[in-house]
Scaffold this active site. Structure first.
Site, PDB file in Angstrom:
ATOM      1  N   LYS A 102      44.937  37.389  40.130  1.00  0.00           N
ATOM      2  CA  LYS A 102      45.849  37.798  41.044  1.00  0.00           C
ATOM      3  C   LYS A 102      45.729  37.619  42.330  1.00  0.00           C
ATOM      4  CE  LYS A 102      43.310  41.691  39.726  1.00  0.00           C
ATOM      5  NZ  LYS A 102      43.055  42.868  39.206  1.00  0.00           N
ATOM      6  N   GLU A 126      50.648  35.400  33.158  1.00  0.00           N
ATOM      7  CA  GLU A 126      51.331  36.434  32.646  1.00  0.00           C
ATOM      8  C   GLU A 126      50.203  37.680  32.754  1.00  0.00           C
ATOM      9  OE1 GLU A 126      54.531  37.120  30.969  1.00  0.00           O
ATOM     10  OE2 GLU A 126      53.915  39.189  31.826  1.00  0.00           O
ATOM     11  N   VAL A 129      49.493  40.380  36.426  1.00  0.00           N
ATOM     12  CA  VAL A 129      50.322  41.716  36.820  1.00  0.00           C
ATOM     13  C   VAL A 129      50.513  42.517  35.748  1.00  0.00           C
ATOM     14  CG1 VAL A 129      52.248  42.625  38.061  1.00  0.00           C
ATOM     15  CG2 VAL A 129      51.280  40.382  38.703  1.00  0.00           C
ATOM     16  N   GLY A 131      48.688  43.573  33.293  1.00  0.00           N
ATOM     17  CA  GLY A 131      48.016  43.244  31.959  1.00  0.00           C
ATOM     18  C   GLY A 131      48.703  42.734  30.876  1.00  0.00           C
ATOM     19  N   GLY A 184      34.149  52.577  34.174  1.00  0.00           N
ATOM     20  CA  GLY A 184      34.190  51.236  34.359  1.00  0.00           C
ATOM     21  C   GLY A 184      35.719  50.643  34.952  1.00  0.00           C
ATOM     22  N   GLU A 187      36.973  47.902  40.420  1.00  0.00           N
ATOM     23  CA  GLU A 187      36.578  46.724  40.796  1.00  0.00           C
ATOM     24  C   GLU A 187      35.331  46.817  41.428  1.00  0.00           C
ATOM     25  OE1 GLU A 187      38.777  43.681  40.558  1.00  0.00           O
ATOM     26  OE2 GLU A 187      40.731  44.377  39.704  1.00  0.00           O
ATOM     27  N   ASP A 198      44.407  45.415  45.857  1.00  0.00           N
ATOM     28  CA  ASP A 198      45.085  44.879  44.469  1.00  0.00           C
ATOM     29  C   ASP A 198      46.562  44.801  44.167  1.00  0.00           C
ATOM     30  OD1 ASP A 198      44.099  44.123  41.851  1.00  0.00           O
ATOM     31  OD2 ASP A 198      44.877  46.054  41.440  1.00  0.00           O
ATOM     32  N   LYS A 202      49.238  41.970  43.491  1.00  0.00           N
ATOM     33  CA  LYS A 202      50.184  41.999  42.333  1.00  0.00           C
ATOM     34  C   LYS A 202      51.787  41.868  43.073  1.00  0.00           C
ATOM     35  CE  LYS A 202      46.699  44.088  39.544  1.00  0.00           C
ATOM     36  NZ  LYS A 202      46.171  45.243  38.871  1.00  0.00           N
ATOM     37  N   GLY A 300      42.647  45.511  30.825  1.00  0.00           N
ATOM     38  CA  GLY A 300      41.763  46.025  29.910  1.00  0.00           C
ATOM     39  C   GLY A 300      41.512  44.509  28.923  1.00  0.00           C
TER      40      GLY A 300
HETATM   41  N1  HSE Z   1      41.587  47.032  39.152  1.00  0.00           N
HETATM   42  C1  HSE Z   1      43.077  46.442  38.531  1.00  0.00           C
HETATM   43  C2  HSE Z   1      43.560  47.977  38.128  1.00  0.00           C
HETATM   44  C3  HSE Z   1      42.418  45.722  37.228  1.00  0.00           C
HETATM   45  O1  HSE Z   1      42.852  48.879  38.212  1.00  0.00           O
HETATM   46  O2  HSE Z   1      44.737  47.882  37.780  1.00  0.00           O
HETATM   47  C4  HSE Z   1      43.746  45.118  36.693  1.00  0.00           C
HETATM   48  O3  HSE Z   1      44.336  44.148  37.410  1.00  0.00           O
END
Ligand code: HSE
Length: 426
Positions: A102, A126, A129, A131, A184, A187, A198, A202, A300
């Site tokens: 992204k 795909e 953005v 997932g 986890g 980022e 982020d 997107k 994920g």
């Molecule tokens: N850091 C991003 C989020 C990961 O939390 O959505 C997925 O792009």
């Protein structure tokens, strides 16, 4: 059956998911699609990450990019460098490319798409953005007949998770961040999640699909959630709103788009208000379909693998038809992004003030001088603390006036803390 040779660069969360999916399910996928997908090479800097069953495929990124027997390169290392160089060179070597990157698309999308078009190959994304949510193909294909009027997205699962547990567990941001880290979700650079970067990456990609041009990334207004407190989450709820980090793009005129990322109060009745935890959702309004919401897991291993595999199958169709997808997306001449200064919206504002006569009069005088009309005001009871919260909702006002007013109010003697101001959406 045409063999589609795949070269994978990056064996991290998504890369290992893609490899494992192909290892276990290639024959099922081949049956469903009529192709013969073959994972031919894997490049991974840290070879310890790669299980023995894949060791015979291990090679260098150079080899993946340059091998004549690789048809499709899947880049899953993330970040700008060296991913940019790998993708550009793979495209120039006439290889179709799939990426989930992204940040790279948001910053260098124009260059990458132009290169793909010049070389007559495709660049698919795909998983970049939402997932596993098929928002890219929906905007790029299924909704192509529509003029897109607006997009509102919860596209960063981490910040949505943090805001959710701050509300549900009544805990401060710091504690919520620590929990998100433990799980986890955060980022490597947490500011990407927390400062809205982020989400803005997107949003840039969604603008390309919805409005037909790649915006200049630095022109997207970007504000994160670090200043959001559980107090404001609670007061917003009392008034029938939930605070969400939103990515917003709206068509304002023939050649102007509003593009902004910031926390916003959303009415509890809005569909995006019920998006909890790490889930993502994108609300789209098109002139033909009206309102739609795409909801699901925004990150994920397996949701993102699902997106990468869908790209792979579409590319296989291109390979068979000796076609490419570079002309598939809306092509519209670049439009300009409106400055946040001209935004018109309602605002939630909270001041911490000494509980003395004249405080409300001073605040409302400053607001009215900027043509800002108050819709309602609540002053909370004085507790043991020296200052009391004054919470206001305004009618629609202009951003420039609001910022000027906030600056003046902050300088009043009776104001004890920096005012909090959150835009209201929907
Ligand atoms: N850091 C991003 C989020 C990961 O939390 O959505 C997925 O792009």
């Amino acid at each position: 059956m045409k063999v589609i040779n795949i070269g994978l660069i990056g064996f991290g969360t998504i890369g290992s998911g893609v490899a494992d999916y192909l290892f276990k399910n290639a024959s099922g996928l081949n049956k469903k699609t009529g192709f013969n997908f073959k994972l031919a090479r894997i490049a991974e800097k840290n070879s310890k990450k790669v299980p023995t069953k894949y060791k015979n495929l291990l090679t260098s990124a150079e080899n993946v990019i340059n091998s004549s027997d690789v048809d499709v390169v899947i880049e899953l290392i993330g970040g700008i460098n060296p991913a940019k160089d790998y993708i550009l060179r793979a495209l120039r070597n006439k290889k179709h490319v799939i990426t989930a990157n992204k940040a790279l698309l948001a910053e260098y999308g124009e260059l990458l798409f132009k290169t793909a078009e010049k070389e007559n190959v495709s660049l698919k994304f795909e998983a970049s953005v939402g997932g596993g949510i098929p928002i890219i193909s929906s905007l790029g294909d299924s909704l192509i007949a529509n003029e897109i009027e607006s997009i509102l997205g919860i596209v960063n699962g981490t910040s949505n998770y943090i805001l959710t547990i701050m509300e549900e567990e009544d805990i401060p941001m710091k504690k919520a961040l620590a929990i998100a880290r433990n799980k986890g979700y955060v980022e490597k650079n947490p500011l990407l999640d927390l400062e809205g970067i982020d989400s803005a990456h997107k949003l840039a990609i969604l603008i390309k699909l919805a409005f037909g041009f790649m915006p200049k990334f630095s022109r997207i207004y970007c504000e994160g959630i670090t200043h959001i407190s559980s107090l404001d989450i609670k007061y917003a709820l009392e008034s029938g709103y939930r605070i969400k980090l939103l990515a917003v793009a709206k068509k304002k005129s023939k050649d102007e788009i509003e593009a902004r990322v910031h926390p916003a109060l959303l009415p509890l009745t809005h569909m995006l208000s019920s998006v909890r935890g790490v889930f993502n959702a994108v609300y789209v309004k098109g002139n033909l379909v009206g309102e739609m919401v795409f909801y699901g897991r925004g990150a994920g291993r397996m949701p993102s693998t699902s997106a990468v595999i869908s790209d792979l199958v579409e590319l296989a169709r291109c390979l068979i038809n000796k076609d490419c997808l570079c002309r598939k997306y809306r092509i519209i001449s670049p439009q300009s992004l409106k400055s946040i200064k001209s935004l018109q919206c309602r605002y939630y504002i909270r001041f911490m003030a000494v509980d003395k006569p004249g405080v409300l009069a001073a605040i409302s005088g400053i607001l009215s001088a900027q043509n800002i009309s108050i819709a309602n005001v609540i002053q909370k009871e004085r507790g043991a603390a020296k200052s009391v919260p004054i919470v206001m909702m305004t009618h629609e006002a202009e951003e420039t006036g609001m910022q000027k007013a906030l600056g003046k109010i902050e300088r009043l003697k009776m104001i004890t803390d920096k005012p909090v101001c959150i835009r209201v959406e929907g």
